[in-house]
Design a protein around this motif. Structure first.
Motif, mmCIF file in Angstrom:
data_model
loop_
_atom_site.group_PDB
_atom_site.id
_atom_site.type_symbol
_atom_site.label_atom_id
_atom_site.label_comp_id
_atom_site.label_asym_id
_atom_site.label_seq_id
_atom_site.Cartn_x
_atom_site.Cartn_y
_atom_site.Cartn_z
ATOM 1 N N MET A 1 28.192 0.545 -23.793
ATOM 2 C CA MET A 1 26.956 1.210 -23.417
ATOM 3 C C MET A 1 27.216 2.092 -22.190
ATOM 4 O O MET A 1 27.906 1.696 -21.273
ATOM 5 C CB MET A 1 25.891 0.161 -23.084
ATOM 6 C CG MET A 1 24.593 0.748 -22.631
ATOM 7 S SD MET A 1 23.408 -0.570 -22.316
ATOM 8 C CE MET A 1 22.539 0.106 -20.963
ATOM 9 N N ARG A 2 26.675 3.283 -22.198
ATOM 10 C CA ARG A 2 26.799 4.202 -21.075
ATOM 11 C C ARG A 2 25.414 4.480 -20.508
ATOM 12 O O ARG A 2 24.420 4.464 -21.220
ATOM 13 C CB ARG A 2 27.472 5.481 -21.512
ATOM 14 C CG ARG A 2 28.900 5.217 -21.988
ATOM 15 C CD ARG A 2 29.728 6.429 -22.171
ATOM 16 N NE ARG A 2 30.043 7.223 -21.009
ATOM 17 C CZ ARG A 2 30.963 6.930 -20.086
ATOM 18 N NH1 ARG A 2 31.628 5.815 -20.181
ATOM 19 N NH2 ARG A 2 31.207 7.750 -19.091
ATOM 20 N N LYS A 3 25.393 4.725 -19.223
ATOM 21 C CA LYS A 3 24.132 4.995 -18.538
ATOM 22 C C LYS A 3 24.374 6.091 -17.513
ATOM 23 O O LYS A 3 25.456 6.189 -16.936
ATOM 24 C CB LYS A 3 23.636 3.715 -17.859
ATOM 25 C CG LYS A 3 22.326 3.889 -17.133
ATOM 26 C CD LYS A 3 21.805 2.580 -16.605
ATOM 27 C CE LYS A 3 20.535 2.863 -15.823
ATOM 28 N NZ LYS A 3 19.699 1.727 -15.700
ATOM 29 N N THR A 4 23.364 6.907 -17.259
ATOM 30 C CA THR A 4 23.474 7.985 -16.282
ATOM 31 C C THR A 4 22.871 7.545 -14.956
ATOM 32 O O THR A 4 21.749 7.043 -14.910
ATOM 33 C CB THR A 4 22.742 9.249 -16.795
ATOM 34 O OG1 THR A 4 23.302 9.612 -18.058
ATOM 35 C CG2 THR A 4 22.897 10.393 -15.826
ATOM 36 N N CYS A 5 23.641 7.734 -13.893
ATOM 37 C CA CYS A 5 23.183 7.400 -12.547
ATOM 38 C C CYS A 5 22.143 8.429 -12.116
ATOM 39 O O CYS A 5 22.355 9.631 -12.261
ATOM 40 C CB CYS A 5 24.360 7.398 -11.587
ATOM 41 S SG CYS A 5 23.905 7.167 -9.859
ATOM 42 N N ARG A 6 21.028 7.977 -11.582
ATOM 43 C CA ARG A 6 19.976 8.887 -11.130
ATOM 44 C C ARG A 6 20.328 9.578 -9.818
ATOM 45 O O ARG A 6 19.742 10.596 -9.473
ATOM 46 C CB ARG A 6 18.654 8.139 -10.963
ATOM 47 C CG ARG A 6 18.038 7.754 -12.274
ATOM 48 C CD ARG A 6 16.641 7.262 -12.055
ATOM 49 N NE ARG A 6 16.070 6.748 -13.286
ATOM 50 C CZ ARG A 6 14.910 6.143 -13.359
ATOM 51 N NH1 ARG A 6 14.186 5.956 -12.270
ATOM 52 N NH2 ARG A 6 14.460 5.701 -14.507
ATOM 53 N N LYS A 7 21.275 9.044 -9.091
ATOM 54 C CA LYS A 7 21.665 9.637 -7.809
ATOM 55 C C LYS A 7 22.700 10.752 -7.999
ATOM 56 O O LYS A 7 22.490 11.875 -7.572
ATOM 57 C CB LYS A 7 22.221 8.543 -6.892
ATOM 58 C CG LYS A 7 22.697 9.026 -5.552
ATOM 59 C CD LYS A 7 21.564 9.303 -4.636
ATOM 60 C CE LYS A 7 22.115 9.580 -3.242
ATOM 61 N NZ LYS A 7 21.145 10.218 -2.406
#
Length: 71
Positions: A1-7
């Motif tokens: 699973m991949r996720k995008t950092c909001r920072k």
């Protein structure tokens, strides 16, 4: 699973994020690198306050240990 950092906006593996039970996917919104950078910047900016806080904690811990050791 991949996720995008909001920072930083980078897509990272799930293992690059801290756990957060309050989030739907169970992961924090900032990656570990961004959290570490923010923490380091705060510590550098608030160095004197941080030392005082650590000193107070050590004094309080010593008091608790003394209370438990005394008969």
């Amino acid at each position: 699973m991949r996720k995008t950092c909001r920072k930083c906006g980078r897509a990272r593996a799930a293992s690059c994020f801290h756990y957060d039970r309050t989030r739907k996917d169970g992961l924090a919104v900032w990656c570990r690198d961004c959290v570490s950078a923010k923490t380091a910047a705060w510590a550098a900016k608030n160095r004197a306050d941080l030392f005082q806080q650590v000193f107070r904690q050590r004094v309080r811990f010593a008091e608790i240990v003394d209370e438990k050791e005394s008969p």
